[in-house]
Design an enzyme around this catalytic site. Structure first.
Site, PDB file in Angstrom:
ATOM      1  N   CYS A 273       0.826  -1.224   0.000  1.00  0.00           N
ATOM      2  CA  CYS A 273       0.000   0.000   0.000  1.00  0.00           C
ATOM      3  C   CYS A 273       0.858   1.273   0.000  1.00  0.00           C
ATOM      4  O   CYS A 273       1.984   1.264   0.451  1.00  0.00           O
ATOM      5  CB  CYS A 273      -0.954   0.109   1.189  1.00  0.00           C
ATOM      6  SG  CYS A 273      -2.148  -1.223   1.271  1.00  0.00           S
TER       7      CYS A 273
ATOM      8  N   GLY B 246       0.534  -0.751  -4.939  1.00  0.00           N
ATOM      9  CA  GLY B 246      -0.777  -1.393  -4.842  1.00  0.00           C
ATOM     10  C   GLY B 246      -1.622  -1.052  -6.036  1.00  0.00           C
ATOM     11  O   GLY B 246      -1.602   0.081  -6.508  1.00  0.00           O
TER      12      GLY B 246
ATOM     13  N   ASN C  63      -0.428   2.608   6.134  1.00  0.00           N
ATOM     14  CA  ASN C  63       0.428   1.633   5.456  1.00  0.00           C
ATOM     15  C   ASN C  63       1.188   0.879   6.534  1.00  0.00           C
ATOM     16  O   ASN C  63       1.780   1.492   7.411  1.00  0.00           O
ATOM     17  CB  ASN C  63       1.395   2.372   4.521  1.00  0.00           C
ATOM     18  CG  ASN C  63       2.434   1.455   3.882  1.00  0.00           C
ATOM     19  OD1 ASN C  63       3.555   1.861   3.639  1.00  0.00           O
ATOM     20  ND2 ASN C  63       2.072   0.221   3.614  1.00  0.00           N
ATOM     21  N   GLY C  64       1.151  -0.446   6.436  1.00  0.00           N
ATOM     22  CA  GLY C  64       1.812  -1.276   7.442  1.00  0.00           C
ATOM     23  C   GLY C  64       0.841  -2.328   7.934  1.00  0.00           C
ATOM     24  O   GLY C  64      -0.269  -2.452   7.422  1.00  0.00           O
TER      25      GLY C  64
ATOM     26  N   CYS D  46      12.130  -1.429   7.221  1.00  0.00           N
ATOM     27  CA  CYS D  46      12.053  -2.702   6.485  1.00  0.00           C
ATOM     28  C   CYS D  46      13.077  -2.728   5.354  1.00  0.00           C
ATOM     29  O   CYS D  46      13.025  -1.898   4.440  1.00  0.00           O
ATOM     30  CB  CYS D  46      10.645  -2.817   5.904  1.00  0.00           C
ATOM     31  SG  CYS D  46      10.467  -4.069   4.635  1.00  0.00           S
TER      32      CYS D  46
ATOM     33  N   TYR E 155      13.068  -4.793  -2.852  1.00  0.00           N
ATOM     34  CA  TYR E 155      12.077  -5.084  -3.886  1.00  0.00           C
ATOM     35  C   TYR E 155      11.011  -4.004  -4.066  1.00  0.00           C
ATOM     36  O   TYR E 155      10.624  -3.689  -5.179  1.00  0.00           O
ATOM     37  CB  TYR E 155      11.372  -6.406  -3.536  1.00  0.00           C
ATOM     38  CG  TYR E 155      10.071  -6.641  -4.284  1.00  0.00           C
ATOM     39  CD1 TYR E 155      10.081  -6.960  -5.638  1.00  0.00           C
ATOM     40  CD2 TYR E 155       8.847  -6.527  -3.638  1.00  0.00           C
ATOM     41  CE1 TYR E 155       8.891  -7.159  -6.330  1.00  0.00           C
ATOM     42  CE2 TYR E 155       7.656  -6.734  -4.330  1.00  0.00           C
ATOM     43  CZ  TYR E 155       7.683  -7.046  -5.670  1.00  0.00           C
ATOM     44  OH  TYR E 155       6.519  -7.231  -6.346  1.00  0.00           O
TER      45      TYR E 155
ATOM     46  N   CYS F 233       6.363 -12.231   6.558  1.00  0.00           N
ATOM     47  CA  CYS F 233       6.410 -10.861   7.091  1.00  0.00           C
ATOM     48  C   CYS F 233       5.085 -10.571   7.778  1.00  0.00           C
ATOM     49  O   CYS F 233       4.030 -10.800   7.196  1.00  0.00           O
ATOM     50  CB  CYS F 233       6.636  -9.856   5.968  1.00  0.00           C
ATOM     51  SG  CYS F 233       6.568  -8.150   6.570  1.00  0.00           S
TER      52      CYS F 233
ATOM     53  N   CYS G 281      14.961  -3.958   9.777  1.00  0.00           N
ATOM     54  CA  CYS G 281      14.245  -5.197  10.053  1.00  0.00           C
ATOM     55  C   CYS G 281      14.626  -6.177   8.952  1.00  0.00           C
ATOM     56  O   CYS G 281      14.457  -5.886   7.767  1.00  0.00           O
ATOM     57  CB  CYS G 281      12.732  -4.974  10.028  1.00  0.00           C
ATOM     58  SG  CYS G 281      11.814  -6.529  10.177  1.00  0.00           S
TER      59      CYS G 281
ATOM     60  N   CYS H 185      12.185 -11.251   7.507  1.00  0.00           N
ATOM     61  CA  CYS H 185      11.837 -12.240   6.471  1.00  0.00           C
ATOM     62  C   CYS H 185      13.041 -13.109   6.104  1.00  0.00           C
ATOM     63  O   CYS H 185      12.881 -14.223   5.630  1.00  0.00           O
ATOM     64  CB  CYS H 185      11.231 -11.557   5.241  1.00  0.00           C
ATOM     65  SG  CYS H 185      12.264 -10.283   4.510  1.00  0.00           S
TER      66      CYS H 185
HETATM   67  P1  AMP Z   1       8.778 -16.391  -7.194  1.00  0.00           P
HETATM   68  O1  AMP Z   1       9.555 -16.869  -8.361  1.00  0.00           O
HETATM   69  O2  AMP Z   1       7.372 -16.886  -7.247  1.00  0.00           O
HETATM   70  O3  AMP Z   1       9.501 -16.683  -5.935  1.00  0.00           O
HETATM   71  O4  AMP Z   1       8.639 -14.831  -7.302  1.00  0.00           O
HETATM   72  C1  AMP Z   1       9.741 -14.022  -7.123  1.00  0.00           C
HETATM   73  C2  AMP Z   1       9.441 -12.689  -7.769  1.00  0.00           C
HETATM   74  O5  AMP Z   1       8.385 -12.022  -7.059  1.00  0.00           O
HETATM   75  C3  AMP Z   1      10.634 -11.799  -7.718  1.00  0.00           C
HETATM   76  O6  AMP Z   1      10.864 -11.407  -9.065  1.00  0.00           O
HETATM   77  C4  AMP Z   1      10.261 -10.589  -6.914  1.00  0.00           C
HETATM   78  O7  AMP Z   1      10.565  -9.420  -7.638  1.00  0.00           O
HETATM   79  C5  AMP Z   1       8.770 -10.688  -6.720  1.00  0.00           C
HETATM   80  N1  AMP Z   1       8.389 -10.476  -5.315  1.00  0.00           N
HETATM   81  C6  AMP Z   1       9.145 -10.461  -4.230  1.00  0.00           C
HETATM   82  N2  AMP Z   1       8.412 -10.249  -3.118  1.00  0.00           N
HETATM   83  C7  AMP Z   1       7.158 -10.116  -3.509  1.00  0.00           C
HETATM   84  C8  AMP Z   1       5.935  -9.866  -2.836  1.00  0.00           C
HETATM   85  N3  AMP Z   1       5.895  -9.704  -1.504  1.00  0.00           N
HETATM   86  N4  AMP Z   1       4.816  -9.794  -3.572  1.00  0.00           N
HETATM   87  C9  AMP Z   1       4.852  -9.934  -4.899  1.00  0.00           C
HETATM   88  N5  AMP Z   1       5.967 -10.176  -5.599  1.00  0.00           N
HETATM   89  C10 AMP Z   1       7.123 -10.271  -4.922  1.00  0.00           C
END
Ligand code: AMP
Length: 461
Positions: A2, A28, A104-105, A240, A246, A386, A436, A439
């Site tokens: 978010c 989001g 957010n959080g 975080c 990411y 998380c 943090c 994860c």
């Molecule tokens: P996977 O191969 O299913 O493990 O997806 C990894 C990909 O999801 C990576 O390219 C990340 O950029 C992306 N990613 C990482 N964390 C998240 C998240 N919390 N929600 C959605 N996508 C994520």
């Protein structure tokens, strides 16, 4: 996940909040909303709908939101609970005036608080943790808005960056750990903007002033900022690290640290820690672009654009019966055959979560003729869910919680697999203070009150 934004002290408040939300769209895509308060008429209007910011807000809809203070929110899609009632801003008529709130959080004691409030007679309209904050403010026995907000925020545990308006006064606060970002900007023509990321300041031409500090509570009246009594400290702040890995945009600066620089540094360190004998380096676009550039710079291996991402993938897609394997991955990515054919390829991604996307991507690269695939992750193995606002699946679904690196390598079907170490990642961002890393490390600093009391943990943002 978010994104949140607030604008105060300009008659264009809702327009600027809209622009801010537009630049936070990566945080989001499920729903967007803005509330604006017009002191001249005492009106407090809200527009809140499912969809992307540019679909929800037309010029006509923004014209329905006059006033010098506005609050906006974009919601990340979580499994379940996606009804419009769960979209923000929340807006209520409260004894001290019209109140609106965005968050957010993730609160880690939301269900405990909710149970207590329901037992006391509170009527909830949504299933989001954010609504407890509104009830705590409204039911506080303290005198005056600021004492009531202080009373409410002091009872929260977990991650919260919040923006609240009561009439035309804006309040901004960050939890004492400082999990989620919140930055203050000054609009040169007059006005204050407070938002999740600095990219939301850039789009409205605002100058970055500073972060809202962990535990800080601010009042903004027009363009005048006043620090109120801070929330009780909780030890060392813990922003975080996954925001840097990411979530945030590379053109954002978080906690004084450029996201692009942090990712490049991680990519360079990854090249040192996990070298590969290869012809080209490619990124999984877009979140790993900066890290892959860093890997290329450090290793001297040429950076190429081997994967192309389609940005226009909507939420629902009709899957043809002949779709074949990896259809969902193919909707979003395609491989550039001319770049990949016959090449030994280093693929850099920012993180590996479930492994399903990555497995599909590896199939795409092999089909395009890659001779070898060396998968590199610019962050350590994600082994723990998380509870502070990043959408991470349960431990059962996290691939690194259930397999060794060698087992993951075999599952992905790659020639080699290498992760950045936790120490390596932390070294790359040491200037920015402590983080943090729950994860990756399982070190949860803010108590997991609901989990420990046997309540379900809410997974809303
Ligand atoms: P996977 O191969 O299913 O493990 O997806 C990894 C990909 O999801 C990576 O390219 C990340 O950029 C992306 N990613 C990482 N964390 C998240 C998240 N919390 N929600 C959605 N996508 C994520």
């Amino acid at each position: 996940m978010c994104g949140i934004v607030a604008v105060s002290g300009t008659s264009e408040a809702s327009k600027l909040a809209f622009l801010g939300l537009h630049s936070l769209q990566h945080r989001g895509q499920e729903a967007a909303g803005i509330v604006a308060f017009d002191a001249a008429t005492g009106s407090c209007f809200r527009v809140r709908e499912a969809g992307l910011v540019s679909d929800v807000f037309t010029a006509a809809r923004l014209a329905e939101l006059p006033g010098e203070v506005a609050l906006g929110h974009i919601r990340y899609s979580t499994a379940g609970g996606s009804g419009l009632n769960n979209a923000q801003p929340i807006r209520v008529a409260y004894r001290e005036g019209q109140l609106a709130l965005v968050h957010n959080g993730n609160l880690t004691n939301a269900n405990e608080l909710r149970t207590r409030l329901v037992n006391e007679g509170a009527l909830f309209q949504s299933t989001i943790d954010t609504e407890v904050i509104v009830h705590l403010i409204a039911r506080s026995h303290r005198h005056g808005v600021e004492a009531q907000i202080d009373d409410a925020l002091s009872q929260l545990v977990g991650a919260f960056s919040v923006l609240i308006t009561v009439g035309d006064t804006l309040y901004a606060a960050r939890d004492p750990w400082g999990y989620r970002p919140l930055v203050i900007g000054h609009i040169p023509g007059g006005g204050i903007v407070i938002a999740s990321e600095t990219c939301a300041l850039d789009i409205v031409g605002a100058r970055f002033v500073r972060d809202v500090e962990p535990g800080e509570v601010l009042r903004v009246k027009g363009t005048e900022l006043t620090r109120l009594r801070p929330l009780p400290p909780e030890g060392m702040p813990q922003p975080c690290i996954f925001e840097l890995v990411y979530f945030a945009r590379p053109d954002t600066a978080l906690w004084g640290y450029s996201v692009d620089r942090a990712r490049r540094a991680c990519g360079r360190r990854l090249a040192d820690e996990q070298p590969a004998d290869a012809d080209i380096v490619i990124a999984v676009p877009d979140s790993a672009n900066s890290a892959a550039l860093g890997y290329s710079e450090q290793s001297g291996i040429a950076y190429e654009l081997g994967l192309i991402r389609n940005h226009y993938v909507g939420r629902t897609f009709i899957e043809p019966s002949q779709a074949g394997r990896d259809f969902k991955v193919r909707l979003k990515y395609n491989a550039v055959r001319e770049v990949l054919a016959g090449k030994r390829v280093v693929v850099v991604d920012d993180s590996l979560v479930r492994g399903t996307t990555s497995r599909g991507l590896v199939n795409l690269l092999r089909d395009a003729g890659a001779a070898e695939v060396h998968f590199r992750l610019a962050s350590p193995p994600v082994r723990h869910p998380c509870y502070y606002g990043i959408d991470m699946p349960t431990k059962e679904e996290l691939i690194a919680a259930n397999m060794t690196v060698e087992q993951i390598r075999a599952y992905l079907g790659v020639d080699s697999l290498g992760y950045l170490s936790l120490e390596g990642m932390l070294d790359c961002v040491s200037d920015a203070g402590s983080f943090c890393t729950a994860c990756f490390s399982g070190d949860y600093r803010a108590p997991l009150v609901d989990r420990d009391a046997g309540f379900a943990m809410s997974s809303h943002c």
